[in-house]
Design an enzyme around this catalytic site. Structure first.
Site, mmCIF file in Angstrom:
data_model
loop_
_atom_site.group_PDB
_atom_site.id
_atom_site.type_symbol
_atom_site.label_atom_id
_atom_site.label_comp_id
_atom_site.label_asym_id
_atom_site.label_seq_id
_atom_site.Cartn_x
_atom_site.Cartn_y
_atom_site.Cartn_z
ATOM 1 C CG LEU A 22 -2.112 -0.936 1.185
ATOM 2 C CD1 LEU A 22 -2.868 -0.879 2.495
ATOM 3 C CD2 LEU A 22 -3.031 -0.604 0.022
ATOM 4 C CE LYS A 73 11.908 -3.614 5.605
ATOM 5 N NZ LYS A 73 10.979 -3.482 6.727
ATOM 6 C CG ASP A 109 10.744 -0.919 9.020
ATOM 7 O OD1 ASP A 109 9.769 -0.433 8.422
ATOM 8 O OD2 ASP A 109 11.501 -1.766 8.517
ATOM 9 N N GLY A 134 10.985 -13.671 14.481
ATOM 10 C CA GLY A 134 11.695 -13.286 13.266
ATOM 11 C C GLY A 134 12.939 -12.483 13.598
ATOM 12 C CB ALA A 135 16.197 -12.815 13.446
ATOM 13 N N GLY A 136 14.780 -10.714 10.779
ATOM 14 C CA GLY A 136 15.171 -10.044 9.552
ATOM 15 C C GLY A 136 15.294 -8.540 9.727
ATOM 16 N N GLY A 137 15.238 -7.819 8.603
ATOM 17 C CA GLY A 137 15.413 -6.371 8.627
ATOM 18 C C GLY A 137 14.378 -5.645 9.453
ATOM 19 C CB ILE A 220 4.837 -6.107 11.031
ATOM 20 C CG1 ILE A 220 5.582 -7.218 10.304
ATOM 21 C CG2 ILE A 220 5.409 -5.857 12.419
ATOM 22 C CD1 ILE A 220 7.010 -6.840 9.937
#
Length: 283
Positions: A22, A73, A109, A134-137, A220
């Protein structure tokens, strides 16, 4: 090929799958409201070579700024010329701005998430216990912002334990720990920072029994509006929300970085509500 007038500046969202995003709706609404001569488009990047090409377009002036989403990211943080302190600390970039001296990377973020969480839940972050899935960007930006808001502790769980351990190590704060098994969520704010449950995906990271007793659940993911993990949260009688609020607040911050203009929240929220007619976002 995108056609623009000589005065029109191009911005966009870069990710492996941008079909659900979006961000174009929100940023184009802000361009209209502010009168700024810009257009914002979806720019899918299925590999890092495409990401590098889009960053090169920024350096060449064809694109003035980018938002970065899954899974680029952390890659973007390594590819820009300069990092602001927040992006440097968390090791992830979701906003790239072309300036005279090169490409600057920012992370909006975390601040967007914290603003949304407080608004949606009414909770006080100071002293809170948080479980991050989770452990991403996205997780990196959120963990950094939570620490800035004086939370008591952050437990990071990821299906790849090494990635969770790396995030905890990079956070360089005793309040952040990586766990190899899904921890107790009793009394904690639980945050899904992964893409599990996006669109048609029905992957479940936890059960209602495991979530029971949590203080709040924040997903999220915002497409669909009612995610699989929100359904589980309702079964567990845990209050919850999706990520549309985070999207809104991080976009407002990014727009100001892009243009120097502050856009009223009401104008962006109205555009977000109107976009809810789409099947992915309808309540």
């Amino acid at each position: 090929m995108l056609k623009t007038s000589p005065q029109m500046q191009v911005f966009g969202i870069v990710g492996k799958d941008t079909s659900y995003s979006l961000s174009p709706v929100l940023h184009n609404a802000m361009f209209r409201h502010s009168g700024y001569g810009g257009t914002y488009v979806a720019l899918p990047a299925r590999d890092e070579a495409t990401l590098r090409g889009l960053l090169a377009a920024c350096r060449g002036g064809a694109v003035r700024g980018l938002n970065i989403t899954v899974p680029w990211k952390e890659s973007a943080a390594a590819l820009v010329d300069f990092l602001d302190p927040t992006a440097r600390s968390c090791g992830a970039v979701n906003t790239v701005v072309c300036r005279e001296n090169g490409l600057w990377g920012y992370n909006t973020d975390g601040n967007g998430f914290c603003r949304s969480l407080v608004e949606e839940s009414g909770m006080i972050l100071e002293g809170a216990r948080v479980v991050i899935l989770g452990a991403g960007g996205a997780a990196r930006g959120i963990v950094h912002a939570l620490l800035q808001n004086a939370v008591h502790s952050v437990l990071v769980y990821n299906r790849s334990p090494e990635k969770a351990r790396r995030l905890a190590h990079d956070a360089a704060d005793a309040r952040v720990s990586a766990v190899s098994e899904l921890p107790s969520m009793e009394g904690s704010i639980v945050v899904n920072t992964t893409s599990a449950g996006m669109k048609d995906d029905r992957t479940q990271l936890f059960s209602a029994q495991q979530l029971k007793g949590a203080a709040y659940f924040y997903d999220i993911v915002y497409a669909p509006a009612r995610t699989i993990h929100m359904e589980i949260s309702w079964k567990a009688n845990v209050p919850c929300c999706n990520g549309k609020g985070m999207l809104l607040w991080q976009a407002l911050i990014a727009f100001e970085l892009f243009t120097g203009f502050k856009c009223p929240v009401s104008a962006v929220r109205r555009a977000l509500d109107e976009a809810a007619a789409n099947k992915w976002f309808a309540e």
